[in-house]
Design a protein around this motif. Structure first.
Motif, mmCIF file in Angstrom:
data_model
loop_
_atom_site.group_PDB
_atom_site.id
_atom_site.type_symbol
_atom_site.label_atom_id
_atom_site.label_comp_id
_atom_site.label_asym_id
_atom_site.label_seq_id
_atom_site.Cartn_x
_atom_site.Cartn_y
_atom_site.Cartn_z
ATOM 1 N N ASP A 36 0.792 -1.296 -0.048
ATOM 2 C CA ASP A 36 -0.038 -0.132 0.005
ATOM 3 C C ASP A 36 1.040 1.267 0.069
ATOM 4 O O ASP A 36 0.482 2.089 -0.515
ATOM 5 N N GLY A 37 1.894 1.348 0.889
ATOM 6 C CA GLY A 37 2.832 2.503 0.847
ATOM 7 C C GLY A 37 3.479 2.783 -0.579
ATOM 8 O O GLY A 37 3.660 3.705 -1.003
ATOM 9 N N LEU A 38 3.796 1.389 -1.317
ATOM 10 C CA LEU A 38 4.561 1.780 -2.598
ATOM 11 C C LEU A 38 3.587 2.044 -3.663
ATOM 12 O O LEU A 38 3.818 3.022 -4.414
ATOM 13 N N THR A 39 2.360 1.587 -3.598
ATOM 14 C CA THR A 39 1.478 1.750 -4.516
ATOM 15 C C THR A 39 0.865 3.279 -4.215
ATOM 16 O O THR A 39 0.748 4.093 -5.388
ATOM 17 N N ALA A 40 1.027 3.722 -3.116
ATOM 18 C CA ALA A 40 0.566 5.479 -2.836
ATOM 19 C C ALA A 40 1.695 6.090 -3.289
ATOM 20 O O ALA A 40 1.308 7.145 -4.001
ATOM 21 N N ALA A 48 2.337 1.833 -17.873
ATOM 22 C CA ALA A 48 3.468 1.028 -18.933
ATOM 23 C C ALA A 48 4.746 1.256 -18.118
ATOM 24 O O ALA A 48 5.576 0.316 -17.808
ATOM 25 N N LEU A 49 4.929 2.349 -17.255
ATOM 26 C CA LEU A 49 5.913 2.726 -16.505
ATOM 27 C C LEU A 49 6.020 1.876 -15.262
ATOM 28 O O LEU A 49 7.137 1.367 -14.939
ATOM 29 N N ALA A 50 4.852 1.477 -14.855
ATOM 30 C CA ALA A 50 4.922 0.669 -13.595
ATOM 31 C C ALA A 50 5.087 -0.881 -13.885
ATOM 32 O O ALA A 50 5.227 -1.846 -13.030
ATOM 33 N N GLY A 51 4.788 -1.348 -15.304
ATOM 34 C CA GLY A 51 4.948 -2.530 -15.579
ATOM 35 C C GLY A 51 3.838 -3.394 -15.218
ATOM 36 O O GLY A 51 3.749 -4.711 -15.168
ATOM 37 N N VAL A 52 2.404 -2.719 -15.269
ATOM 38 C CA VAL A 52 1.281 -3.411 -14.877
ATOM 39 C C VAL A 52 0.226 -2.981 -15.977
ATOM 40 O O VAL A 52 0.391 -2.077 -17.121
ATOM 41 N N ALA A 53 -0.945 -3.902 -16.113
ATOM 42 C CA ALA A 53 -1.884 -3.620 -17.328
ATOM 43 C C ALA A 53 -2.698 -2.353 -16.717
ATOM 44 O O ALA A 53 -2.658 -1.872 -15.855
ATOM 45 N N PRO A 54 -3.452 -1.779 -17.809
ATOM 46 C CA PRO A 54 -3.936 -0.452 -17.614
ATOM 47 C C PRO A 54 -5.128 -0.741 -16.478
ATOM 48 O O PRO A 54 -5.268 -0.008 -15.507
ATOM 49 N N ARG A 55 -5.703 -1.824 -16.343
ATOM 50 C CA ARG A 55 -6.864 -2.300 -15.417
ATOM 51 C C ARG A 55 -6.314 -2.227 -13.964
ATOM 52 O O ARG A 55 -6.911 -1.572 -13.149
ATOM 53 N N THR A 56 -5.013 -3.029 -14.133
ATOM 54 C CA THR A 56 -4.522 -3.013 -12.591
ATOM 55 C C THR A 56 -3.822 -1.698 -12.317
ATOM 56 O O THR A 56 -4.155 -1.278 -10.991
ATOM 57 N N TRP A 57 -3.495 -0.939 -13.236
ATOM 58 C CA TRP A 57 -3.109 0.588 -12.598
ATOM 59 C C TRP A 57 -4.196 1.292 -12.268
ATOM 60 O O TRP A 57 -4.237 2.208 -11.088
ATOM 61 N N SER A 58 -5.407 1.172 -12.797
ATOM 62 C CA SER A 58 -6.640 1.852 -12.400
ATOM 63 C C SER A 58 -7.114 1.230 -10.799
ATOM 64 O O SER A 58 -7.457 2.157 -10.174
ATOM 65 N N ARG A 59 -6.840 0.076 -10.529
ATOM 66 C CA ARG A 59 -7.026 -0.138 -9.219
ATOM 67 C C ARG A 59 -5.863 0.163 -8.397
ATOM 68 O O ARG A 59 -6.410 0.560 -7.218
ATOM 69 N N ILE A 60 -4.634 0.262 -8.695
ATOM 70 C CA ILE A 60 -3.508 0.921 -7.956
ATOM 71 C C ILE A 60 -3.942 2.483 -7.527
ATOM 72 O O ILE A 60 -3.930 2.989 -6.442
ATOM 73 N N LYS A 61 -4.446 3.087 -8.801
ATOM 74 C CA LYS A 61 -4.967 4.474 -8.566
ATOM 75 C C LYS A 61 -6.164 4.806 -7.507
ATOM 76 O O LYS A 61 -5.705 5.615 -6.691
ATOM 77 N N ASP A 62 -6.997 3.960 -7.739
ATOM 78 C CA ASP A 62 -8.022 4.190 -6.828
ATOM 79 C C ASP A 62 -8.166 3.280 -5.600
ATOM 80 O O ASP A 62 -8.874 3.608 -4.799
ATOM 81 N N GLY A 63 -6.894 2.798 -5.105
ATOM 82 C CA GLY A 63 -6.636 2.096 -3.849
ATOM 83 C C GLY A 63 -7.130 0.915 -3.572
ATOM 84 O O GLY A 63 -7.268 0.446 -2.297
ATOM 85 N N THR A 64 -7.615 0.395 -4.571
ATOM 86 C CA THR A 64 -8.179 -1.072 -4.465
ATOM 87 C C THR A 64 -7.476 -2.343 -4.794
ATOM 88 O O THR A 64 -7.932 -3.394 -4.903
ATOM 89 N N PHE A 65 -6.153 -2.059 -5.260
ATOM 90 C CA PHE A 65 -5.304 -3.112 -5.650
ATOM 91 C C PHE A 65 -4.878 -3.815 -4.234
ATOM 92 O O PHE A 65 -4.570 -3.529 -3.636
ATOM 93 N N ARG A 66 -5.062 -5.196 -4.550
ATOM 94 C CA ARG A 66 -4.850 -5.987 -3.282
ATOM 95 C C ARG A 66 -3.830 -7.249 -3.703
ATOM 96 O O ARG A 66 -3.867 -8.098 -3.033
ATOM 97 N N GLY A 67 -3.402 -7.117 -5.134
ATOM 98 C CA GLY A 67 -2.398 -8.141 -5.301
ATOM 99 C C GLY A 67 -1.061 -8.033 -4.950
ATOM 100 O O GLY A 67 -0.866 -7.200 -4.085
#
Length: 135
Positions: A23-27, A45-64
Motif C-alpha cells: 500500500d505504501g509503494l502503490t500510494a 507502462a512505467l509501472a509494468g502493469v496492465a491499465p486495469r491494474t493501474w486503475s486499481r492501484i490508482k483508486d486504492g483497491t489493488f490487493r495483489g
C-alpha cells in the motif's frame, strides 16, 4: 556506480510483500503519476502493469502482489521523483519528466522510460544522480 539507495534495492529484490508495504509503494507510485501528469496508459507502462491494474492501484483497491520487475520499476520511479525534488525547486520538478530533452534524443524522459524499460529508468536515475553530484 550508485543506481539505487540501499532500501530501494532491498525492496526491489523481494517478489512478495505485506499489505502495508504494498500500500505504501502503490500510494507513492500514484503520487508520482499524479504529480508528473501521467496518463493511465503511461503510468501503467512505467509501472509494468496492465491499465486495469493501474486503475486499481490508482483508486486504492489493488490487493495483489507486485513482482520483482514491478518492484524495481517502482523503486526507480520513486528514486527519480525524489531526486528531481532534491535537484529542482519549482514547476520543472513535475514538468521535467514530460518535457522534450535534447539529452534524450529529443524525447521526453517518460517516453524514454516507457520504450526502454528498466535499463532506461536506470539511465535516467543515474543522470539525475550525476546532476546532483552523487554519481
Amino acid at each position: 556506480m550508485n543506481t539505487l539507495p540501499t532500501a530501494a534495492a532491498d525492496i526491489a529484490l523481494h517478489t512478495t510483500h505485506d499489505a502495508e508495504e504494498r500500500d505504501g509503494l502503490t500510494a507513492a507510485l500514484t503520487r508520482v503519476a499524479l504529480d508528473w501528469g501521467l496518463t493511465n496508459d503511461e503510468a501503467a507502462a512505467l509501472a509494468g502493469v496492465a491499465p486495469r491494474t493501474w486503475s486499481r492501484i490508482k483508486d486504492g483497491t489493488f490487493r495483489g502482489t507486485l513482482g520483482q520487475d514491478q518492484m524495481m520499476r517502482a523503486s526507480l520511479l520513486i528514486g527519480i521523483y525524489t531526486g528531481l525534488r532534491a535537484l529542482i525547486d519549482g514547476p520543472l520538478t513535475h514538468n521535467w519528466p514530460k518535457t522534450v530533452n535534447a539529452g534524450f534524443e529529443d524525447h521526453t524522459p517518460v517516453a524514454m522510460m516507457i520504450e526502454g524499460g528498466i535499463p532506461a529508468m536506470l539511465m535516467i536515475r543515474n543522470h539525475i544522480d550525476a546532476l546532483q553530484g552523487d554519481a
